[in-house]
Design a protein around this motif. Structure first.
Motif, PDB file in Angstrom:
ATOM      1  N   TYR A 270       2.498  10.482 -10.706  1.00 26.24           N
ATOM      2  CA  TYR A 270       1.453  11.751 -10.842  1.00 26.24           C
ATOM      3  C   TYR A 270       2.269  13.146 -11.232  1.00 26.24           C
ATOM      4  N   SER A 271       3.222  13.201 -10.268  1.00 29.50           N
ATOM      5  CA  SER A 271       3.777  14.496 -10.392  1.00 29.50           C
ATOM      6  C   SER A 271       4.652  14.551 -11.673  1.00 29.50           C
ATOM      7  N   MET A 272       5.343  13.485 -11.972  1.00 31.62           N
ATOM      8  CA  MET A 272       6.144  13.400 -13.256  1.00 31.62           C
ATOM      9  C   MET A 272       5.371  13.955 -14.347  1.00 31.62           C
ATOM     10  N   ILE A 273       4.183  13.372 -14.292  1.00 27.67           N
ATOM     11  CA  ILE A 273       3.370  13.563 -15.610  1.00 27.67           C
ATOM     12  C   ILE A 273       2.687  14.917 -15.474  1.00 27.67           C
ATOM     13  N   PHE A 274       2.068  15.263 -14.558  1.00 30.25           N
ATOM     14  CA  PHE A 274       1.149  16.696 -14.348  1.00 30.25           C
ATOM     15  C   PHE A 274       1.941  17.912 -14.312  1.00 30.25           C
TER      16      PHE A 274
ATOM     17  N   GLY B 268       0.821  -1.146  -0.159  1.00 33.78           N
ATOM     18  CA  GLY B 268       0.084  -0.122   0.001  1.00 33.78           C
ATOM     19  C   GLY B 268       0.837   1.199  -0.088  1.00 33.78           C
ATOM     20  N   ILE B 269       1.916   1.119   0.813  1.00 36.95           N
ATOM     21  CA  ILE B 269       2.852   2.521   0.943  1.00 36.95           C
ATOM     22  C   ILE B 269       3.279   2.600  -0.541  1.00 36.95           C
TER      23      ILE B 269
ATOM     24  N   GLY C  35       2.686   6.235  -6.697  1.00 34.21           N
ATOM     25  CA  GLY C  35       1.658   6.913  -7.405  1.00 34.21           C
ATOM     26  C   GLY C  35       1.821   8.479  -7.331  1.00 34.21           C
ATOM     27  N   LEU C  36       2.160   9.078  -6.368  1.00 36.12           N
ATOM     28  CA  LEU C  36       2.236  10.253  -6.125  1.00 36.12           C
ATOM     29  C   LEU C  36       3.446  10.836  -7.069  1.00 36.12           C
TER      30      LEU C  36
END
Length: 355
Positions: free
Chosen positions: A36-40, A25-26, A32-33
């Motif tokens: 997400y940060s690298m993409i957006f 989960g961690i 995931g973060l």
């Protein structure tokens, strides 16, 4: 990690899997973060960077959440560790002694003790790929299994004769170091009859990989029958040893038995041809100890008592007087040594009595 068969092994497995899921989960959240940060939030989409440097609220959250997770995992882990270390109020106790390269088991309440060796020691030098592929227990069988009753709490007292060993049976969730001069304690209670295998897991020398552990768990009735049988075997062996010690053996009989004992107990280190592997395992062929007449007591002494600080184990409590006499005679008359000297079982008895 496999579940095992004891209560503690199942609890350890469940805790292990819980930690795996927490880690998963961690990892999902963190990676995931990151993704997400690298993409957006890449430079092409956001050429003007934000001007803020930190958020106290976010820092508090990402500090307190791991703290809570660690506490949540620590509590059951500590409880399980305490339970695994609690060897109090056992139904029986077994002293486990490691030595190069075998195990010795002593049943405290039943006056039974024996050595447990690799069942096929000749395979140390002659590995068989075909047999290894066809036999799932290749090099994991022993001549004497540790037999335990089911549903009884068994305390193990671990120590060693020479170097550090480690007694490990994964399905019982038992792994404890055997250290010379120290006694470590652990326990198990196996509800299910069966055969469970393990190994020495502390690098202990040349044949470290050939110290398997085999635990056979039987019903209480079967265990009582086994104890009675072992005691009968002990009485018979003592009687046979006494009769053998009273005889005067001929050279051919001593040499025949001596070769059998040597091949089983000595050849792994000193080689079949007596050449040894100097300097760790000295040669017996042509050695002063094996050919000089005034060295015969020293020869008997090193077989009976071993030699401290070396891999030479003491065989005084592993072999009968007749076997020791035979193997000493064999070593003094094989490979061209040809001293013509015979050592009788009575000589070994006299040596032990004088020491």
């Amino acid at each position: 990690m496999r579940p095992g068969v004891t209560e503690t092994s199942l609890e350890a497995f469940e805790l292990h899997m819980a930690v795996i899921w927490v880690m998963t989960g961690i990892a999902v959240v963190v990676f995931g973060l990151m993704i997400y940060s690298m993409i957006f939030h890449r430079k092409s989409k956001n050429p003007t960077p934000a001007t803020w440097s930190h958020s106290t609220t976010v820092e508090f959250i990402w500090t307190i959440i791991p703290f809570i997770i660690l506490i949540a995992l620590t509590i059951p882990a500590v409880k399980l560790l305490i339970k695994m270390e609690d060897a109090s109020d056992p139904d029986m106790s077994v002293v486990v002694t490691g030595s190069q390269w075998k195990w010795h088991y002593k049943y405290m309440e039943h006056d039974i003790e024996f050595f447990s060796n690799l069942a096929t020691p000749q395979q140390r030098e002659n590995f068989s790929l075909e047999e290894a592929q066809n036999n799932p227990n290749y090099l994991l069988d022993v001549d004497n299994e540790l037999v335990l009753p089911a549903n009884k709490k068994v305390r193990f007292l671990m120590t060693a004769d020479d170097v550090i060993h480690s007694w490990w049976v994964p399905e019982l969730a038992v792994k404890k170091d055997a250290i010379p001069g120290f006694i470590n304690e652990t326990w198990t209670q196996v509800p299910t009859p069966g055969t469970y295998r393990g190994q020495c897991t502390e690098l202990c020398g040349k044949w470290h990989g050939f110290m398997p552990v085999v635990v056979k768990v039987v019903t209480e009735t079967e265990f009582d029958d086994w104890v009675a049988q072992k005691k009968e075997e002990k009485i018979a062996a003592e009687k046979a040893a006494a009769e053998a010690a009273a005889q005067s053996w001929e050279m051919d009989k001593l040499m025949e038995l001596g070769k059998t004992v040597y091949d089983a107990k000595c050849a792994a280190c000193h080689m079949q041809n007596g050449a040894g592997v100097p300097p760790t395992f000295p040669a017996l062929k042509g050695s002063a100890m094996a050919i000089e007449a005034d060295q015969i007591n020293a020869h008997i002494d090193i077989v009976v008592n071993g030699k401290a600080g070396t891999a030479m184990a003491a065989f005084g409590n592993q072999l009968t007087d007749a076997e020791i006499a035979a193997v000493v005679t064999y070593e003094r008359n094989a490979w061209g040594n040809d001293t013509g000297e015979k050592v009788q079982p009575a000589d070994i008895q006299a040596f032990k009595a004088g020491n």
